[in-house]
Write a protein that holds these residues in place. Structure first.
Motif, PDB file in Angstrom:
ATOM      1  N   VAL A  51       0.795  -1.145   0.134  1.00  0.00           N
ATOM      2  CA  VAL A  51       0.000  -0.018  -0.001  1.00  0.00           C
ATOM      3  C   VAL A  51       0.829   1.329   0.058  1.00  0.00           C
ATOM      4  O   VAL A  51       0.597   2.286  -0.860  1.00  0.00           O
ATOM      5  N   LEU A  52       2.032   1.217   0.786  1.00  0.00           N
ATOM      6  CA  LEU A  52       2.796   2.470   0.796  1.00  0.00           C
ATOM      7  C   LEU A  52       3.458   2.635  -0.593  1.00  0.00           C
ATOM      8  O   LEU A  52       3.467   3.696  -0.875  1.00  0.00           O
ATOM      9  N   VAL A  53       3.923   1.633  -1.272  1.00  0.00           N
ATOM     10  CA  VAL A  53       4.663   1.591  -2.334  1.00  0.00           C
ATOM     11  C   VAL A  53       3.439   2.253  -3.421  1.00  0.00           C
ATOM     12  O   VAL A  53       3.809   3.051  -4.080  1.00  0.00           O
ATOM     13  N   ARG A  80       9.451 -16.069   0.301  1.00  0.00           N
ATOM     14  CA  ARG A  80       8.325 -17.073   0.335  1.00  0.00           C
ATOM     15  C   ARG A  80       7.060 -16.511   0.456  1.00  0.00           C
ATOM     16  O   ARG A  80       6.183 -17.186  -0.106  1.00  0.00           O
ATOM     17  N   MET A  81       6.938 -15.363   1.154  1.00  0.00           N
ATOM     18  CA  MET A  81       5.587 -14.712   1.313  1.00  0.00           C
ATOM     19  C   MET A  81       5.250 -14.202   0.090  1.00  0.00           C
ATOM     20  O   MET A  81       3.925 -13.283   0.072  1.00  0.00           O
ATOM     21  N   LYS A  82       5.953 -14.121  -1.103  1.00  0.00           N
ATOM     22  CA  LYS A  82       5.725 -13.338  -2.270  1.00  0.00           C
ATOM     23  C   LYS A  82       5.494 -12.091  -2.260  1.00  0.00           C
ATOM     24  O   LYS A  82       4.782 -11.375  -3.403  1.00  0.00           O
ATOM     25  N   VAL A  83       6.152 -11.435  -1.208  1.00  0.00           N
ATOM     26  CA  VAL A  83       6.280  -9.867  -1.209  1.00  0.00           C
ATOM     27  C   VAL A  83       6.835  -9.424  -2.343  1.00  0.00           C
ATOM     28  O   VAL A  83       6.421  -8.352  -2.826  1.00  0.00           O
ATOM     29  N   TRP A  84       8.161  -9.886  -2.496  1.00  0.00           N
ATOM     30  CA  TRP A  84       8.876  -9.196  -3.762  1.00  0.00           C
ATOM     31  C   TRP A  84       8.161  -9.418  -4.959  1.00  0.00           C
ATOM     32  O   TRP A  84       8.265  -8.615  -5.844  1.00  0.00           O
ATOM     33  N   GLU A  85       7.521 -10.481  -5.292  1.00  0.00           N
ATOM     34  CA  GLU A  85       7.005 -10.867  -6.349  1.00  0.00           C
ATOM     35  C   GLU A  85       5.644 -10.066  -6.659  1.00  0.00           C
ATOM     36  O   GLU A  85       5.457  -9.405  -7.673  1.00  0.00           O
ATOM     37  N   GLN A  86       4.951  -9.494  -5.533  1.00  0.00           N
ATOM     38  CA  GLN A  86       3.986  -8.420  -5.551  1.00  0.00           C
ATOM     39  C   GLN A  86       4.438  -7.051  -5.983  1.00  0.00           C
ATOM     40  O   GLN A  86       3.687  -6.205  -6.567  1.00  0.00           O
ATOM     41  N   LEU A  87       5.658  -6.903  -5.412  1.00  0.00           N
ATOM     42  CA  LEU A  87       6.137  -5.606  -5.537  1.00  0.00           C
ATOM     43  C   LEU A  87       7.176  -5.328  -6.716  1.00  0.00           C
ATOM     44  O   LEU A  87       7.124  -4.205  -7.277  1.00  0.00           O
ATOM     45  N   ASP A  88       7.486  -6.395  -7.445  1.00  0.00           N
ATOM     46  CA  ASP A  88       8.124  -6.567  -8.708  1.00  0.00           C
ATOM     47  C   ASP A  88       7.102  -5.696  -9.596  1.00  0.00           C
ATOM     48  O   ASP A  88       5.974  -6.066 -10.056  1.00  0.00           O
ATOM     49  N   GLY A  89       7.657  -4.721 -10.233  1.00  0.00           N
ATOM     50  CA  GLY A  89       6.885  -3.800 -11.446  1.00  0.00           C
ATOM     51  C   GLY A  89       6.405  -2.546 -10.423  1.00  0.00           C
ATOM     52  O   GLY A  89       5.999  -1.538 -11.276  1.00  0.00           O
ATOM     53  N   LEU A  90       6.172  -2.674  -9.266  1.00  0.00           N
ATOM     54  CA  LEU A  90       5.742  -1.528  -8.589  1.00  0.00           C
ATOM     55  C   LEU A  90       6.648  -0.629  -8.040  1.00  0.00           C
ATOM     56  O   LEU A  90       6.833   0.477  -7.864  1.00  0.00           O
ATOM     57  N   ALA A  91       8.051  -1.272  -7.728  1.00  0.00           N
ATOM     58  CA  ALA A  91       9.038  -0.677  -7.133  1.00  0.00           C
ATOM     59  C   ALA A  91      10.515  -1.521  -7.658  1.00  0.00           C
ATOM     60  O   ALA A  91      10.287  -2.484  -8.189  1.00  0.00           O
ATOM     61  N   ASP A  92      11.348  -0.642  -7.596  1.00  0.00           N
ATOM     62  CA  ASP A  92      12.632  -1.293  -7.889  1.00  0.00           C
ATOM     63  C   ASP A  92      13.451  -1.828  -6.896  1.00  0.00           C
ATOM     64  O   ASP A  92      13.637  -1.083  -5.806  1.00  0.00           O
ATOM     65  N   LEU A  93      13.730  -3.336  -6.889  1.00  0.00           N
ATOM     66  CA  LEU A  93      14.108  -3.749  -5.626  1.00  0.00           C
ATOM     67  C   LEU A  93      15.753  -3.924  -5.642  1.00  0.00           C
ATOM     68  O   LEU A  93      16.106  -4.402  -6.606  1.00  0.00           O
ATOM     69  N   ASP A  94      16.346  -2.897  -4.683  1.00  0.00           N
ATOM     70  CA  ASP A  94      17.600  -3.031  -4.766  1.00  0.00           C
ATOM     71  C   ASP A  94      18.414  -4.173  -3.842  1.00  0.00           C
ATOM     72  O   ASP A  94      18.248  -3.944  -2.622  1.00  0.00           O
TER      73      ASP A  94
END
Lengths: 281, 201
Positions: A51-53, A80-94
């Motif tokens: 939500v923040l992103v 495992r929680m798929k947090v990075w998967e959900q954020l992929d495309g919304l944010a750049d993961l460093d």
């Protein structure tokens, strides 16, 4: 502009700080969410991070950058929680979104799931029901309670927020052997006060008033409805749990007596629930 | 006090074939009010096709999950319709519902202060939802007898020193809840008239 949690544990309380920093941001700079020192993320915070992103994207027209946790266990757990998967495309993961498998003191009931349609809710429900049938040691009544809670809260997102949201759930094991179930559902929509404002005169209400009223039976923007949050509250009490509901500038903490905590105004509604698996099962 | 009903109490409510809540091809997970509303419309349409004075088993076979909102929108509205008399002597009984589904139905009905009979696998009727203990005992008595009068209730519960009006009130209340059906009027032992009620179940 950097947004960084003050505490290393991301929970409903520390997320207030992140929301506040997001609201105080300076214009023009690309937002950076620094999670490098984070060593714990609960389900509410996982959903609220999305939500923040989403909020930062819409307010800055920039793709936020997320500095991943240095703690590899946490990084792996969030994978495992798929947090990075959900954020992929919304944010750049460093940083690499891989990492260790995560600690063994929690079981994921429902990975972070985008709630953008009825079929997403059906999918989440089916996933939770499969856990019961897989006989993984969960109590049927507990899973029924979690499934109902997620179903009700997710439909609130679709029916009332005027946007989409996220849901996630897991089980934790305490050192004393007891277990509790934690649920997070969050959206960045219009919030409870505005939703109820389509039917009630909410001009004089605080956001605290809005939450308290929303928890009452048959208090809904739609006539003859309004069971959802009321039933969620009942489940929480039946299972000896606690409930945080955040909307606008207020996070309500409900255990024995409702306690409203003020913070920065942030859009949408974010809900955290924990249920003792022993009680009510 | 004995009840004398010189007319033989005829069972009026016929048992219809079960109506399946779920069509074969439909999804087994029922979430949300929209699905609840569709189920309500479907079942009411089917009930309207039937002659009145019937009990229709609603089969929840195959339904894996039914959340509170769906149960409220479907069964809550249906029970309200039955209680109001709009369905003209047509009643439902739940059957083949899993433990979790029944749990959620009960939670939803309790919130509306409603109740509904359930037929379990052993062929016994019990109630889910909200019903007071005295009314529940009276309903169980009516189920055993199939038909009851005020006098029957007063006699059966004589240990409670139930006044005629209190016994009558119980039957009227159960009637309003959709658990009894007022079927006929007959002579009472006072020389007046009294109603005969048939248990829904």
């Amino acid at each position: 502009m950097e947004i960084k949690p003050v505490e290393s544990r991301l929970t409903a309380i520390s997320m207030d700080g992140l929301f506040e920093q997001a609201m105080r941001r300076s214009n023009g700079s690309r937002p950076v969410v620094n999670l490098q020192d984070v060593d714990f993320v609960d389900p509410y915070s996982a959903a609220s991070l999305c939500v923040l992103v989403e909020y930062l994207r819409s307010e800055t027209d920039e793709t936020p950058r997320i500095l991943l946790p240095k703690n590899l266990n946490v990084r792996g757990y969030l994978r495992r929680m798929k947090v990075w998967e959900q954020l992929d495309g919304l944010a750049d993961l460093d940083g690499s979104a891989g990492g260790a498998s995560g600690s063994s003191d929690s079981d994921i009931l429902l990975e972070l799931t985008r709630i953008d349609s009825k079929s997403a809710i059906e999918g989440a429900t089916e996933h939770l029901l499969q856990i019961v049938s897989a006989n993984l040691g969960y109590k049927r009544k507990s899973i029924n309670a979690v499934t109902n809670t997620i179903s009700e809260l997710c439909f609130n997102v679709l029916d009332h927020s005027e946007t989409t949201g996220w849901a996630v759930a897991q089980r934790y094991h305490r050192a004393n052997g007891s277990r509790f179930l934690a649920i997070g559902v969050a959206d960045c929509g219009i919030g409870i006060k505005k939703s109820l404002g389509t039917r009630f005169r909410t001009g004089g209400w605080s956001h605290f008033d809005a939450i308290i009223n929303a928890l009452k039976k048959e208090f809904s923007r739609f006539p003859k409805r309004g069971l959802g949050l009321h039933m969620v509250k009942k489940i929480v009490f039946d299972f000896g749990g606690n409930l945080h509901i955040r909307t606008g500038d207020c996070r309500l903490y409900l255990a024995a007596k409702p306690q409203g905590i003020s913070g920065a105004v942030f859009p949408g509604t974010q809900v955290s629930i924990s249920l003792s698996e022993h009680a009510g099962a | 006090m004995k009840s004398v009903v010189t007319m033989e109490a005829v069972l009026t409510l016929r048992r219809e074939s079960p109506l399946g809540v779920l069509a074969t091809s439909e999804q087994k997970i029922l979430n949300g009010r929209e699905i609840g509303a569709r189920l309500f419309d479907k079942i009411v349409r089917q009930l309207e096709q039937l002659r009145s004075e019937c009990v229709v088993p609603l089969s929840f076979n195959g339904i894996e999950f039914l959340d509170y909102s769906c149960a409220d929108e479907f069964l809550g509205r249906l029970v309200r319709r039955i209680r109001s008399g709009e369905l003209e002597g047509k009643f439902v009984v739940i059957q083949e519902a899993s433990v979790s589904v029944l749990e959620n139905i009960e939670m939803a009905l309790k919130e509306r202060d409603y109740c509904c009979p359930v037929l379990d696998d052993a062929g016994r009727i019990h109630i889910v939802g909200k019903v007071s203990e005295p009314l529940l005992r009276t309903y169980r008595f009516a189920l055993e007898r199939r038909t009851v009068t005020t006098g029957d209730v007063q006699e059966h519960f004589r240990h409670e020193n139930l006044a005629t009006s209190a016994a009558s009130n119980r039957l009227v209340a159960l009637c309003k809840m959709g658990l009894l059906y007022k079927v006929q009027e007959g002579p009472s032992d006072h020389g007046g008239r009294q109603y005969v009620y048939e248990a829904v179940g």
